[in-house]
Design a protein around this motif. Structure first.
Motif, PDB file in Angstrom:
ATOM      1  N   GLY A  94       0.822  -1.210   0.000  1.00  0.00           N
ATOM      2  CA  GLY A  94       0.000   0.000   0.000  1.00  0.00           C
ATOM      3  C   GLY A  94       0.853   1.255   0.000  1.00  0.00           C
ATOM      4  O   GLY A  94       0.564   2.219  -0.712  1.00  0.00           O
ATOM      5  N   TRP A  98       1.096   4.039  -2.913  1.00  0.00           N
ATOM      6  CA  TRP A  98       0.985   5.486  -2.690  1.00  0.00           C
ATOM      7  C   TRP A  98       2.177   6.197  -3.315  1.00  0.00           C
ATOM      8  O   TRP A  98       2.015   7.215  -4.004  1.00  0.00           O
ATOM      9  CB  TRP A  98       0.891   5.788  -1.198  1.00  0.00           C
ATOM     10  N   GLU A 167      -6.083   9.949  -7.911  1.00  0.00           N
ATOM     11  CA  GLU A 167      -7.104   8.927  -7.699  1.00  0.00           C
ATOM     12  C   GLU A 167      -7.170   7.956  -8.873  1.00  0.00           C
ATOM     13  O   GLU A 167      -7.282   6.751  -8.690  1.00  0.00           O
ATOM     14  CB  GLU A 167      -8.482   9.576  -7.472  1.00  0.00           C
ATOM     15  N   GLU A 170      -4.131   5.739  -8.790  1.00  0.00           N
ATOM     16  CA  GLU A 170      -4.257   4.713  -7.751  1.00  0.00           C
ATOM     17  C   GLU A 170      -5.186   3.588  -8.203  1.00  0.00           C
ATOM     18  O   GLU A 170      -4.904   2.410  -7.963  1.00  0.00           O
ATOM     19  CB  GLU A 170      -4.765   5.309  -6.439  1.00  0.00           C
ATOM     20  N   ARG A 174      -4.060  -0.282  -8.353  1.00  0.00           N
ATOM     21  CA  ARG A 174      -4.797  -1.353  -7.657  1.00  0.00           C
ATOM     22  C   ARG A 174      -5.283  -2.421  -8.637  1.00  0.00           C
ATOM     23  O   ARG A 174      -5.248  -3.613  -8.341  1.00  0.00           O
ATOM     24  CB  ARG A 174      -5.971  -0.770  -6.878  1.00  0.00           C
ATOM     25  N   GLY A 185      -2.706  -3.301   0.805  1.00  0.00           N
ATOM     26  CA  GLY A 185      -3.378  -2.532   1.845  1.00  0.00           C
ATOM     27  C   GLY A 185      -3.703  -1.124   1.355  1.00  0.00           C
ATOM     28  O   GLY A 185      -3.514  -0.801   0.185  1.00  0.00           O
ATOM     29  N   PRO A 186      -4.189  -0.279   2.273  1.00  0.00           N
ATOM     30  CA  PRO A 186      -4.539   1.109   1.892  1.00  0.00           C
ATOM     31  C   PRO A 186      -3.318   1.845   1.334  1.00  0.00           C
ATOM     32  O   PRO A 186      -2.224   1.720   1.867  1.00  0.00           O
ATOM     33  CB  PRO A 186      -4.977   1.735   3.205  1.00  0.00           C
ATOM     34  N   ARG A 188      -1.194   4.671   1.291  1.00  0.00           N
ATOM     35  CA  ARG A 188      -0.986   5.736   2.276  1.00  0.00           C
ATOM     36  C   ARG A 188       0.497   6.036   2.404  1.00  0.00           C
ATOM     37  O   ARG A 188       1.335   5.177   2.159  1.00  0.00           O
ATOM     38  CB  ARG A 188      -1.523   5.309   3.639  1.00  0.00           C
TER      39      ARG A 188
END
Length: 192
Positions: A94, A98, A167, A170, A174, A185-186, A188
Motif C-alpha cells: 500500500g 501510494w 485517484e 491509484e 490497484r 493494503g490502503p 498511504r
C-alpha cells in the motif's frame, strides 16, 4: 547613500540547522506534490513558493533539478524501508502504491535511458525497495516463486500508474496488483 550592514542585534535569526532541516523537508514535500500535479518540468520557483522558502534556499539544498528529484526519490525509498519495519506485506505494498501514484512523474527516469541503460541510482534504489519487500515476503507467496518476479511485478504496476489525477493513477495501480493476484493494503504515506 551607502547602506550600513545590520548589527547582530537587528539581524533576523536564521534558525540554524533545525530550520535548514525543516526547509529541506518542506522542499522535498513540495516537490513531490508539484511533480505529482504538473510533472518534472515545473519551474523550481513554484516548488520554493509551495515550500514557503526563497529560491536561494532551494539552491542551497539542491544545486539543480536532478538533485531535487533524486532527494524526492531517496525520501520515497526511506519511507518504504521504514514501512517494512512497521507493517505487513499488504501494508508495505500500500505504501509502495501510494509512492507510485504520488511520484508517477519519476517513473520514466527510473527506467532505461536513451542508450537502453538503467541509471545507477535507479538500480541502487530498486535494490533497496526489493530488500524491504523481501523482508516481509513469505516464501510461498506468488511473487517469490522466481528471483526476478517481485521487481517485475513492481515494474508492471509502475507502468500502469498513468493518468491525470492521483485517484485515477491509484485505481490503475490497484487494478494491476489485482490482476497479479496480490493483496494490497490502503495506499498511504508513512507517517513521519
Amino acid at each position: 547613500m551607502t547602506q550600513q550592514p545590520m548589527s547582530d542585534a537587528r539581524r533576523p535569526a536564521s534558525g540554524g540547522p533545525k530550520a535548514a532541516a525543516r526547509n529541506r523537508a518542506a522542499l522535498i514535500a513540495a516537490a513531490r506534490e508539484i511533480y505529482a500535479e504538473h510533472g518534472l518540468d515545473v519551474p523550481l520557483s513554484a516548488i520554493a513558493r509551495r515550500a514557503g522558502v526563497g529560491q536561494g534556499v532551494l539552491y542551497r539544498h539542491f544545486p539543480d533539478r536532478a538533485a531535487l528529484a533524486a532527494a524526492v526519490l531517496e525520501e520515497n525509498v526511506r519511507q518504504i524501508e521504514r514501512a517494512a519495519q512497521e507493517t505487513d506485506l499488504a501494508g508495505l505494498l500500500g505504501v509502495i502504491t501510494w509512492q507510485l501514484t504520488e511520484s508517477a512523474a519519476f517513473i520514466s527516469i527510473l527506467h532505461t535511458d536513451s542508450t537502453g541503460t538503467v541509471p545507477a541510482y535507479a538500480v541502487a534504489l530498486s535494490r533497496r525497495v526489493e530488500r524491504a519487500l523481501r523482508t516481509l515476503l513469505p516464501q510461498d507467496h506468488p511473487l517469490a516463486s522466481e528471483p526476478d518476479d517481485l521487481m517485475i511485478a513492481v515494474a508492471m504496476v509502475s507502468g500502469a500508474v498513468t493518468g491525470p489525477t492521483r485517484e485515477y493513477r491509484e485505481r490503475r495501480a490497484r487494478a494491476a496488483w489485482r490482476l497479479l493476484g496480490v493483496e494490497v493494503g490502503p495506499a498511504r504515506p508513512v507517517e513521519v
